[in-house]
Write an enzyme that holds these catalytic residues in place. Structure first.
Site, PDB file in Angstrom:
ATOM      1  N   ASP A  13     -28.057  24.901  77.794  1.00  0.00           N
ATOM      2  CA  ASP A  13     -27.412  24.696  79.097  1.00  0.00           C
ATOM      3  C   ASP A  13     -26.560  25.884  79.515  1.00  0.00           C
ATOM      4  O   ASP A  13     -25.528  25.716  80.165  1.00  0.00           O
ATOM      5  CB  ASP A  13     -26.565  23.405  79.090  1.00  0.00           C
ATOM      6  CG  ASP A  13     -27.349  22.226  78.580  1.00  0.00           C
ATOM      7  OD1 ASP A  13     -28.484  22.053  79.046  1.00  0.00           O
ATOM      8  OD2 ASP A  13     -26.856  21.504  77.690  1.00  0.00           O
ATOM      9  N   LYS A  16     -29.902  29.245  81.984  1.00  0.00           N
ATOM     10  CA  LYS A  16     -31.097  30.100  81.873  1.00  0.00           C
ATOM     11  C   LYS A  16     -32.005  29.941  83.084  1.00  0.00           C
ATOM     12  O   LYS A  16     -32.617  30.900  83.523  1.00  0.00           O
ATOM     13  CB  LYS A  16     -31.924  29.713  80.635  1.00  0.00           C
ATOM     14  CG  LYS A  16     -31.324  30.136  79.330  1.00  0.00           C
ATOM     15  CD  LYS A  16     -32.202  29.728  78.175  1.00  0.00           C
ATOM     16  CE  LYS A  16     -32.334  28.236  77.991  1.00  0.00           C
ATOM     17  NZ  LYS A  16     -31.144  27.526  77.545  1.00  0.00           N
ATOM     18  N   GLY A  17     -32.077  28.712  83.604  1.00  0.00           N
ATOM     19  CA  GLY A  17     -32.996  28.429  84.709  1.00  0.00           C
ATOM     20  C   GLY A  17     -32.758  29.366  85.873  1.00  0.00           C
ATOM     21  O   GLY A  17     -33.691  29.985  86.389  1.00  0.00           O
ATOM     22  N   GLY A  40     -33.951  20.969  80.556  1.00  0.00           N
ATOM     23  CA  GLY A  40     -33.928  20.630  81.975  1.00  0.00           C
ATOM     24  C   GLY A  40     -33.178  21.712  82.692  1.00  0.00           C
ATOM     25  O   GLY A  40     -32.126  22.127  82.234  1.00  0.00           O
ATOM     26  N   HIS A  41     -33.746  22.257  83.745  1.00  0.00           N
ATOM     27  CA  HIS A  41     -32.990  23.246  84.486  1.00  0.00           C
ATOM     28  C   HIS A  41     -32.902  22.881  85.950  1.00  0.00           C
ATOM     29  O   HIS A  41     -33.857  22.455  86.569  1.00  0.00           O
ATOM     30  CB  HIS A  41     -33.526  24.674  84.306  1.00  0.00           C
ATOM     31  CG  HIS A  41     -34.998  24.751  84.127  1.00  0.00           C
ATOM     32  ND1 HIS A  41     -35.582  24.891  82.899  1.00  0.00           N
ATOM     33  CD2 HIS A  41     -35.987  24.721  85.029  1.00  0.00           C
ATOM     34  CE1 HIS A  41     -36.885  24.921  83.053  1.00  0.00           C
ATOM     35  NE2 HIS A  41     -37.156  24.820  84.326  1.00  0.00           N
ATOM     36  N   THR A  42     -31.694  23.026  86.457  1.00  0.00           N
ATOM     37  CA  THR A  42     -31.441  22.728  87.862  1.00  0.00           C
ATOM     38  C   THR A  42     -31.449  24.047  88.607  1.00  0.00           C
ATOM     39  O   THR A  42     -30.763  24.977  88.222  1.00  0.00           O
ATOM     40  CB  THR A  42     -30.045  22.085  88.023  1.00  0.00           C
ATOM     41  OG1 THR A  42     -29.951  21.042  87.064  1.00  0.00           O
ATOM     42  CG2 THR A  42     -29.833  21.531  89.412  1.00  0.00           C
ATOM     43  N   GLN A 225     -33.346  25.242  75.319  1.00  0.00           N
ATOM     44  CA  GLN A 225     -32.211  24.959  74.413  1.00  0.00           C
ATOM     45  C   GLN A 225     -31.471  26.276  74.115  1.00  0.00           C
ATOM     46  O   GLN A 225     -31.574  27.211  74.891  1.00  0.00           O
ATOM     47  CB  GLN A 225     -32.656  24.280  73.119  1.00  0.00           C
ATOM     48  CG  GLN A 225     -33.130  22.851  73.299  1.00  0.00           C
ATOM     49  CD  GLN A 225     -34.580  22.756  73.703  1.00  0.00           C
ATOM     50  OE1 GLN A 225     -35.429  23.389  73.126  1.00  0.00           O
ATOM     51  NE2 GLN A 225     -34.877  21.940  74.694  1.00  0.00           N
ATOM     52  N   ASP A 334     -17.455  31.751  87.722  1.00  0.00           N
ATOM     53  CA  ASP A 334     -16.664  31.131  88.800  1.00  0.00           C
ATOM     54  C   ASP A 334     -15.990  29.839  88.354  1.00  0.00           C
ATOM     55  O   ASP A 334     -14.951  29.467  88.911  1.00  0.00           O
ATOM     56  CB  ASP A 334     -17.565  30.838  90.012  1.00  0.00           C
ATOM     57  CG  ASP A 334     -18.781  30.005  89.615  1.00  0.00           C
ATOM     58  OD1 ASP A 334     -19.532  30.449  88.722  1.00  0.00           O
ATOM     59  OD2 ASP A 334     -18.945  28.893  90.164  1.00  0.00           O
ATOM     60  N   VAL A 415     -22.018  34.281  89.452  1.00  0.00           N
ATOM     61  CA  VAL A 415     -20.727  33.799  89.977  1.00  0.00           C
ATOM     62  C   VAL A 415     -20.885  32.540  90.836  1.00  0.00           C
ATOM     63  O   VAL A 415     -19.980  32.160  91.570  1.00  0.00           O
ATOM     64  CB  VAL A 415     -20.009  34.923  90.785  1.00  0.00           C
ATOM     65  CG1 VAL A 415     -19.530  36.027  89.873  1.00  0.00           C
ATOM     66  CG2 VAL A 415     -20.913  35.491  91.884  1.00  0.00           C
ATOM     67  N   GLY A 416     -22.039  31.898  90.725  1.00  0.00           N
ATOM     68  CA  GLY A 416     -22.271  30.654  91.473  1.00  0.00           C
ATOM     69  C   GLY A 416     -23.704  30.195  91.218  1.00  0.00           C
ATOM     70  O   GLY A 416     -24.510  30.949  90.676  1.00  0.00           O
TER      71      GLY A 416
HETATM   72  P1  IMP Z   1     -33.926  16.603  70.792  1.00  0.00           P
HETATM   73  O1  IMP Z   1     -34.297  18.014  71.143  1.00  0.00           O
HETATM   74  O2  IMP Z   1     -34.178  15.642  71.907  1.00  0.00           O
HETATM   75  O3  IMP Z   1     -34.530  16.172  69.493  1.00  0.00           O
HETATM   76  O4  IMP Z   1     -32.326  16.573  70.561  1.00  0.00           O
HETATM   77  C1  IMP Z   1     -31.710  17.243  69.473  1.00  0.00           C
HETATM   78  C2  IMP Z   1     -30.377  17.852  69.871  1.00  0.00           C
HETATM   79  O5  IMP Z   1     -30.608  18.934  70.764  1.00  0.00           O
HETATM   80  C3  IMP Z   1     -29.439  16.903  70.621  1.00  0.00           C
HETATM   81  O6  IMP Z   1     -28.109  17.227  70.281  1.00  0.00           O
HETATM   82  C4  IMP Z   1     -29.678  17.243  72.084  1.00  0.00           C
HETATM   83  O7  IMP Z   1     -28.567  16.916  72.895  1.00  0.00           O
HETATM   84  C5  IMP Z   1     -29.881  18.741  71.973  1.00  0.00           C
HETATM   85  N1  IMP Z   1     -30.694  19.277  73.067  1.00  0.00           N
HETATM   86  C6  IMP Z   1     -32.034  19.185  73.238  1.00  0.00           C
HETATM   87  N2  IMP Z   1     -32.409  19.832  74.344  1.00  0.00           N
HETATM   88  C7  IMP Z   1     -31.316  20.350  74.887  1.00  0.00           C
HETATM   89  C8  IMP Z   1     -31.076  21.170  76.047  1.00  0.00           C
HETATM   90  O8  IMP Z   1     -31.979  21.555  76.789  1.00  0.00           O
HETATM   91  N3  IMP Z   1     -29.775  21.506  76.269  1.00  0.00           N
HETATM   92  C9  IMP Z   1     -28.768  21.144  75.448  1.00  0.00           C
HETATM   93  N4  IMP Z   1     -28.940  20.392  74.362  1.00  0.00           N
HETATM   94  C10 IMP Z   1     -30.205  20.005  74.083  1.00  0.00           C
END
Ligand code: IMP
Length: 430
Positions: A13, A16-17, A40-42, A225, A334, A415-416
């Protein structure tokens, strides 16, 4: 021409997106090489918000080809939903724009069921997975019973593999976890339909990359990740089930290591973590809550609030070592605006020892106390700033401290959330 890997240096998080989306202006191919729809990327493009889990962010640039490598675990239902969402927004996803490796492993309903059942059983020791079936799917890959994209395209082979898997998974679900067993016919109908829909997208991603590389195209490899969620190098067992480090860009897509030219590390200006596991710089006070609120630190995949804390250069420096980073991107600067005094962890104190890299054992990390350097904050709104010299002096000081503590040059500063809210110091494709 350059082939660039983009990696998160913290626990995911990092933003990167947006960075991938920005760099895609210069990339001909964007490649996902690990993880699945746990990511997941917004993205905010011209005021419109998009959330993706599987499709590489590059899809928004019509001149870019997106590739899903063999290292990804793919939930076909989720991918098709994303394709349909884009289609409804006027962006048709065609096989010319998206290719999926025939070797990519498929997330099955029993993977999701096992992920959930296992977490439930663990109770307070649970990892806090996203519940998307990621771990169980990688388990099947490693134990050589997994179902891959090309199995979906061959109904007889798919049926055979499904039956063999389901026999074992249903035994586990029913007898061990006391959960509901799953029905083979329903899964077969659903997944063979996915197979038909995805057949035109199945390809040899490694060959596509080789041809593109030979033609002098720019390739961008998009990590999911973050480094400290890596199955080997992360804070095990509070990690995801794949290698998130830059080296896996090669294994997870089928390109050789000599073809990678740069590795960019994304560093959020503070630290966040979702799920369980140690987090030495965590802020359990008002400042943590403020960062969470201002930074919108809620999971794009699960909506869970992210734990927030100060920037930790022990974590970042370990990532520099593990990924061989050539440049850093600082994101969400920011969000720190208005905090009177900022802290950066420069080392850990662990009993009588001082450490400058993350200790390999969980117990040792849990016992670590961060040693902070304090820096004055700034009050001015920085979202409109596009040149480093136009930032408030204290924001520049904060960035300089990061550069000095990591000895890695800064390439971009975000910065945003918008694509244009960025200070570009060096473009890795130059
Ligand atoms: P899993 O990948 O669903 O097996 O989760 C394993 C761990 O990785 C957990 O602590 C999740 O919250 C974390 N995790 C998996 N994907 C992400 C991501 O994209 N961002 C942040 N944490 C992630």
């Amino acid at each position: 021409m350059a082939n660039v890997v983009v990696i998160g240096t913290q626990w995911g998080d990092e933003g990167k997106g947006k960075v991938v989306d920005l760099l895609t202006e210069r990339a001909d191919y964007v490649v996902r090489f690990q993880g699945g729809n746990n990511a997941g990327h917004t993205l905010v493009v011209e005021g419109r918000q998009f959330i993706f889990h599987l499709i590489p962010s590059g899809i928004l640039h019509t001149g870019t080809v997106c590739l899903i490598g063999n290292g990804v675990v793919l939930d076909p239902g989720v991918l098709i939903q994303e394709m349909d969402k884009l289609g409804a927004a006027g962006l048709r996803v065609t096989p010319e724009r998206l290719a999926i490796s025939r070797y990519t492993h498929v997330i099955m309903p029993y993977h999701r069921a096992l992920d959930e059942a296992r977490e439930l059983r663990k109770g307070s020791t649970r990892i806090g997975t996203t519940g998307r079936g990621i771990g169980p799917c990688y388990e099947d890959k490693v134990c050589r019973s997994g179902i891959r994209i090309h199995d979906l395209l061959d109904p007889a082979r798919f049926q055979e593999k499904l039956e063999a898997n389901l026999e074992e998974k249903n035994f586990m679900l029913k007898q061990y976890f006391g959960a509901e067993p799953l029905e083979s016919a329903r899964i077969a109908d659903e997944y063979l339909a996915y197979g038909e829909r995805l057949a035109p997208f199945a390809a040899n991603v490694s060959e596509i990359l080789q041809a593109a590389d030979r033609d002098g195209r720019n390739l961008l490899f998009e990590g999911a990740q973050g480094t400290h969620l890596d199955i080997d190098h992360g804070t095990y067992p509070f990690v995801t089930s794949s290698n998130t480090v830059a080296g896996n860009a090669c294994c997870g897509s089928g390109i050789g290591p000599t073809r990678i030219h740069k590795v960019l590390g994304i560093v959020k200006a503070y630290t966040t973590r979702v799920g369980g596991g140690p987090f030495p710089c965590e802020l359990l006070d008002e400042t943590g809550t403020r960062i969470q609120k201002v930074g919108g630190e809620f999971g794009a995949t699960t909506g869970r609030p992210r734990r927030c804390g100060w920037l930790d250069t022990v974590v970042v420096n370990s990532s520099i070592r593990l990924n061989g980073l050539s440049g850093l991107v600082i994101t969400k600067l920011d969000v720190l605006t208005g905090i009177p005094t900022l802290k950066i962890a420069v080392k850990y104190r662990c009993g009588s020892q001082e450490l400058s890299s993350v200790p390999p054992e969980l117990k040792a990390l849990e016992a670590c106390e961060p040693v902070y350097e304090e820096l004055p904050g700034w009050d001015q709104d920085i979202r409109r700033v596009r040149r480093l010299e136009d930032l408030p002096a204290n924001a520049r000081r904060y960035l300089k401290a990061i550069e000095e503590l990591t000895s890695i040059p800064l390439d971009l500063i975000s910065v945003g959330p918008g694509r244009e809210e960025t200070i570009v110091l060096r473009n890795p494709f130059d």
